[in-house]
Design an enzyme around this catalytic site. Structure first.
Site, PDB file in Angstrom:
ATOM      1  N   ASN A 182     -47.054  -7.570  -4.718  1.00  0.00           N
ATOM      2  CA  ASN A 182     -48.304  -7.280  -5.432  1.00  0.00           C
ATOM      3  C   ASN A 182     -48.425  -5.832  -5.902  1.00  0.00           C
ATOM      4  O   ASN A 182     -49.358  -5.499  -6.636  1.00  0.00           O
ATOM      5  CB  ASN A 182     -49.542  -7.669  -4.589  1.00  0.00           C
ATOM      6  N   ASN A 184     -43.243   0.988   0.933  1.00  0.00           N
ATOM      7  CA  ASN A 184     -44.565   0.374   0.988  1.00  0.00           C
ATOM      8  C   ASN A 184     -44.307  -1.124   0.952  1.00  0.00           C
ATOM      9  O   ASN A 184     -44.049  -1.698  -0.111  1.00  0.00           O
ATOM     10  CB  ASN A 184     -45.432   0.812  -0.197  1.00  0.00           C
ATOM     11  N   ALA A 228     -48.255  -6.413   1.985  1.00  0.00           N
ATOM     12  CA  ALA A 228     -48.733  -7.276   3.075  1.00  0.00           C
ATOM     13  C   ALA A 228     -47.629  -7.653   4.060  1.00  0.00           C
ATOM     14  O   ALA A 228     -47.921  -7.980   5.223  1.00  0.00           O
ATOM     15  CB  ALA A 228     -49.374  -8.531   2.497  1.00  0.00           C
ATOM     16  N   ARG A 262     -59.761  -0.883   6.713  1.00  0.00           N
ATOM     17  CA  ARG A 262     -59.912  -2.156   5.990  1.00  0.00           C
ATOM     18  C   ARG A 262     -59.910  -3.334   6.974  1.00  0.00           C
ATOM     19  O   ARG A 262     -60.210  -3.159   8.150  1.00  0.00           O
ATOM     20  CB  ARG A 262     -58.808  -2.257   4.930  1.00  0.00           C
TER      21      ARG A 262
HETATM   22  C1  DQA Z   1     -50.913  -1.599   0.992  1.00  0.00           C
HETATM   23  C2  DQA Z   1     -51.858  -2.094   2.090  1.00  0.00           C
HETATM   24  C3  DQA Z   1     -51.510  -3.534   2.479  1.00  0.00           C
HETATM   25  O1  DQA Z   1     -52.390  -3.993   3.492  1.00  0.00           O
HETATM   26  C4  DQA Z   1     -51.657  -4.428   1.274  1.00  0.00           C
HETATM   27  O2  DQA Z   1     -51.286  -5.760   1.610  1.00  0.00           O
HETATM   28  C5  DQA Z   1     -50.909  -3.950   0.098  1.00  0.00           C
HETATM   29  C6  DQA Z   1     -50.930  -2.524  -0.212  1.00  0.00           C
HETATM   30  C7  DQA Z   1     -51.314  -0.204   0.501  1.00  0.00           C
HETATM   31  O3  DQA Z   1     -50.499   0.426  -0.180  1.00  0.00           O
HETATM   32  O4  DQA Z   1     -52.434   0.268   0.759  1.00  0.00           O
HETATM   33  O5  DQA Z   1     -50.343  -4.731  -0.678  1.00  0.00           O
HETATM   34  O6  DQA Z   1     -49.605  -1.520   1.520  1.00  0.00           O
END
Ligand code: DQA
Length: 144
Positions: A10, A74, A77, A107
């Protein structure tokens, strides 16, 4: 010195996805700035993004060998539940820094757990794209 910057699921939608959390800049914009800032400190960055767990595991494996000094990851999720990524990172004897754009601890509860933190050298969260810049700098200082 070369560092691999890996982005998981994502994160290809940065700029479109929940801009109130992740901002308005695209992954390409962010990567261009990471490359430019890294260059100023003598680091070359390469970038990889995938929405698939297996492709991310293979990207982590690519850090084995002489090409890369370390890796900024990164995992999106997958951070919260991918034991495959945990095992991949622990198989590679190079510094990995876990980064997040958002402050995952402010969060939802499921974001408070990371299954990869224990096998990363450090964690940077909540600083937007600056999380990536600081991670690149940290790896550079670590391996020098
Ligand atoms: C993320 C935080 C994760 O929890 C989330 O699923 C993401 C982005 C962030 O960069 O803040 O896709 O890794």
């Amino acid at each position: 010195m070369k560092i691999l910057v890996i982005n998981g699921p994502n994160l290809n939608l940065l700029g479109v996805r929940e801009p109130e959390i992740y901002g308005n800049r695209t992954l390409n914009d962010i990567n261009a700035d990471i490359a430019a800032k890294a260059k100023e400190i003598g680091v070359e960055c390469e970038f990889f993004q995938s929405n698939s767990e297996g492709e991310l595991v293979s990207a982590v494996h690519s850090v084995l060998g002489d090409e890369y000094a370390g890796c900024v990851i990164n995992a999106g999720a997958y951070t919260h539940y991918s034991y495959a990524l945990h095992d991949a990172i622990s198989s590679v004897n190079k510094p990995f820094i876990e980064v997040h754009m958002s402050n995952v601890h402010s969060r939802e509860e499921f974001r408070h757990t990371s299954v990869i933190s224990a096998v990363c050298k450090g964690i940077i969260a909540g600083l937007g794209e600056n999380s990536y810049h600081l991670a690149v700098q940290a790896i550079k200082e670590m391996v020098e």
